[in-house]
Design an enzyme around this catalytic site. Sequence first.
Site, PDB file in Angstrom:
ATOM      1  N   GLY A  27       2.776  -5.595   3.931  1.00 37.94           N
ATOM      2  CA  GLY A  27       2.956  -4.986   5.235  1.00 37.94           C
ATOM      3  C   GLY A  27       2.763  -6.019   6.332  1.00 37.94           C
ATOM      4  O   GLY A  27       3.666  -6.810   6.642  1.00 37.94           O
ATOM      5  N   GLY A  28       1.562  -6.052   6.908  1.00 35.32           N
ATOM      6  CA  GLY A  28       1.276  -6.887   8.081  1.00 35.32           C
ATOM      7  C   GLY A  28       1.755  -8.330   7.951  1.00 35.32           C
ATOM      8  O   GLY A  28       2.380  -8.873   8.871  1.00 35.32           O
ATOM      9  N   HIS A  38       4.713   6.261   0.215  1.00 37.91           N
ATOM     10  CA  HIS A  38       3.803   5.320   0.868  1.00 37.91           C
ATOM     11  C   HIS A  38       2.623   6.093   1.466  1.00 37.91           C
ATOM     12  O   HIS A  38       2.783   7.196   1.985  1.00 37.91           O
ATOM     13  CB  HIS A  38       4.543   4.543   1.967  1.00 37.91           C
ATOM     14  CG  HIS A  38       3.744   3.393   2.476  1.00 37.91           C
ATOM     15  ND1 HIS A  38       2.737   3.543   3.405  1.00 37.91           N
ATOM     16  CD2 HIS A  38       3.766   2.076   2.159  1.00 37.91           C
ATOM     17  CE1 HIS A  38       2.186   2.362   3.647  1.00 37.91           C
ATOM     18  NE2 HIS A  38       2.796   1.454   2.896  1.00 37.91           N
ATOM     19  N   GLU A  89       1.041   5.886   4.132  1.00 40.95           N
ATOM     20  CA  GLU A  89       1.152   6.289   5.547  1.00 40.95           C
ATOM     21  C   GLU A  89       2.026   7.536   5.676  1.00 40.95           C
ATOM     22  O   GLU A  89       1.791   8.378   6.548  1.00 40.95           O
ATOM     23  CB  GLU A  89       1.687   5.114   6.383  1.00 40.95           C
ATOM     24  CG  GLU A  89       0.607   4.056   6.569  1.00 40.95           C
ATOM     25  CD  GLU A  89       1.118   2.660   6.829  1.00 40.95           C
ATOM     26  OE1 GLU A  89       2.308   2.482   7.141  1.00 40.95           O
ATOM     27  OE2 GLU A  89       0.306   1.722   6.693  1.00 40.95           O
ATOM     28  N   GLY A  98      -3.601  -2.465   5.353  1.00 45.28           N
ATOM     29  CA  GLY A  98      -3.782  -2.731   6.771  1.00 45.28           C
ATOM     30  C   GLY A  98      -5.234  -2.916   7.173  1.00 45.28           C
ATOM     31  O   GLY A  98      -5.570  -2.940   8.352  1.00 45.28           O
ATOM     32  N   ASN A 128       7.381  -4.543   3.874  1.00 44.85           N
ATOM     33  CA  ASN A 128       7.420  -3.232   4.530  1.00 44.85           C
ATOM     34  C   ASN A 128       7.060  -3.439   5.996  1.00 44.85           C
ATOM     35  O   ASN A 128       5.895  -3.642   6.331  1.00 44.85           O
ATOM     36  CB  ASN A 128       6.422  -2.278   3.860  1.00 44.85           C
ATOM     37  CG  ASN A 128       6.347  -0.950   4.591  1.00 44.85           C
ATOM     38  OD1 ASN A 128       7.257  -0.612   5.363  1.00 44.85           O
ATOM     39  ND2 ASN A 128       5.292  -0.199   4.349  1.00 44.85           N
ATOM     40  N   TRP A 129       8.078  -3.354   6.840  1.00 42.97           N
ATOM     41  CA  TRP A 129       7.847  -3.636   8.265  1.00 42.97           C
ATOM     42  C   TRP A 129       7.293  -2.438   9.024  1.00 42.97           C
ATOM     43  O   TRP A 129       6.996  -2.554  10.215  1.00 42.97           O
ATOM     44  CB  TRP A 129       9.156  -4.123   8.916  1.00 42.97           C
ATOM     45  CG  TRP A 129       9.493  -5.533   8.573  1.00 42.97           C
ATOM     46  CD1 TRP A 129       8.737  -6.415   7.861  1.00 42.97           C
ATOM     47  CD2 TRP A 129      10.688  -6.253   8.945  1.00 42.97           C
ATOM     48  NE1 TRP A 129       9.373  -7.621   7.748  1.00 42.97           N
ATOM     49  CE2 TRP A 129      10.579  -7.545   8.414  1.00 42.97           C
ATOM     50  CE3 TRP A 129      11.835  -5.915   9.652  1.00 42.97           C
ATOM     51  CZ2 TRP A 129      11.562  -8.517   8.586  1.00 42.97           C
ATOM     52  CZ3 TRP A 129      12.822  -6.864   9.827  1.00 42.97           C
ATOM     53  CH2 TRP A 129      12.680  -8.159   9.302  1.00 42.97           C
ATOM     54  N   LYS A 130       7.235  -1.301   8.382  1.00 47.95           N
ATOM     55  CA  LYS A 130       6.720  -0.090   9.043  1.00 47.95           C
ATOM     56  C   LYS A 130       7.456   0.109  10.381  1.00 47.95           C
ATOM     57  O   LYS A 130       8.647  -0.167  10.457  1.00 47.95           O
ATOM     58  CB  LYS A 130       5.208  -0.192   9.224  1.00 47.95           C
ATOM     59  CG  LYS A 130       4.506  -0.674   7.955  1.00 47.95           C
ATOM     60  CD  LYS A 130       3.024  -0.608   8.019  1.00 47.95           C
ATOM     61  CE  LYS A 130       2.456  -1.263   6.772  1.00 47.95           C
ATOM     62  NZ  LYS A 130       1.077  -0.914   6.515  1.00 47.95           N
ATOM     63  N   SER A 166      -3.012  -5.657   2.019  1.00 46.90           N
ATOM     64  CA  SER A 166      -3.538  -6.869   2.653  1.00 46.90           C
ATOM     65  C   SER A 166      -3.208  -8.150   1.886  1.00 46.90           C
ATOM     66  O   SER A 166      -4.032  -9.060   1.780  1.00 46.90           O
ATOM     67  CB  SER A 166      -5.053  -6.750   2.885  1.00 46.90           C
ATOM     68  OG  SER A 166      -5.314  -5.677   3.788  1.00 46.90           O
ATOM     69  N   GLU A 191      -0.861   0.699  -4.494  1.00 51.99           N
ATOM     70  CA  GLU A 191      -1.358   0.361  -3.173  1.00 51.99           C
ATOM     71  C   GLU A 191      -2.644   1.126  -2.904  1.00 51.99           C
ATOM     72  O   GLU A 191      -2.602   2.286  -2.439  1.00 51.99           O
ATOM     73  CB  GLU A 191      -0.320   0.733  -2.112  1.00 51.99           C
ATOM     74  CG  GLU A 191       0.973  -0.035  -2.253  1.00 51.99           C
ATOM     75  CD  GLU A 191       1.608  -0.266  -0.895  1.00 51.99           C
ATOM     76  OE1 GLU A 191       1.773  -1.432  -0.526  1.00 51.99           O
ATOM     77  OE2 GLU A 191       1.905   0.723  -0.208  1.00 51.99           O
TER      78      GLU A 191
END
Length: 256
Positions: A238-239, A99, A101, A177, A12-14, A217, A171
């Site tokens: 993600g990150g 998600h 976010e 994150g 997930n590159w956001k 994470s 999640e």
Amino acid sequence: MMRNVRPFFAANWKMHMGPGETSRFIRAFMAAYEAHPDRRVVFFPPAISIASLQTAAADRPDLEVGIQDVHAEAQGAHTGAISAGMVAEAGVAWGLAGHSERRREFGDDDELVGRKLLRLLEAGVNPILCVGETLAEREEDRLYEVLSRQMATALRDLGSEDRRRLTYAYEPVWAIGTGKTASPDDASEAHGILRKRVAHLTDESTAEAAVILYGGSVKPDNIEELLAARGVDGVLVGGASLDSGGFARICAAGGG
Ligand code: PEP
């Protein structure tokens, strides 16, 4: 893991990676990661970068693409939004819904998430339903209640066939994150709850076959223990998916 399912690695590159960066990333990733027919790798770039990813990965059908979000309506006066039908037309196979976010920044509640699932399913895009508890909810011992509510409301208007087509991502909001990762035991417990809820909302064989990802994470140095956790069928990253070499290592984990 120890289950007879194809391990699933999602990036997930956001709001990172424009079209140019996407092409460069995919070229570097393809050099670092050989196709493994026994595993699934899906990228969720920003919508503007999807075509660039598809072009760069044209010779690698093992690398799939997804959309991070769609509108809850099929079409209409919704400036700035993208519909599930458009996404399907663009050759996108997967879609995230719920998600944390989106829930936090855009007010996506369980009901809206359910409508997004319906739109994705109607369009033939495979949905991944994201659920998870906040730190406060965990500390109040409300894990079971929160996951049950998120699942029940989101699936409420889905017919039995559609319910069988869902993939899930657990999640924990406190691990996204933040650098804090759920322990393998925490992940197993939550995945166990989700699988029981899937059984309740569908049937035992659907629950047994349901793919449930862990997200929060995930990094190259914790992927092996998370993938080894009971009931964990893959990861949503993600990150750490923004580094081509690191994500290639993640996708090769679990003995592949
Ligand atoms: C995510 O965005 O779904 C996620 C799990 O992020 P991170 O890996 O950065 O915690």
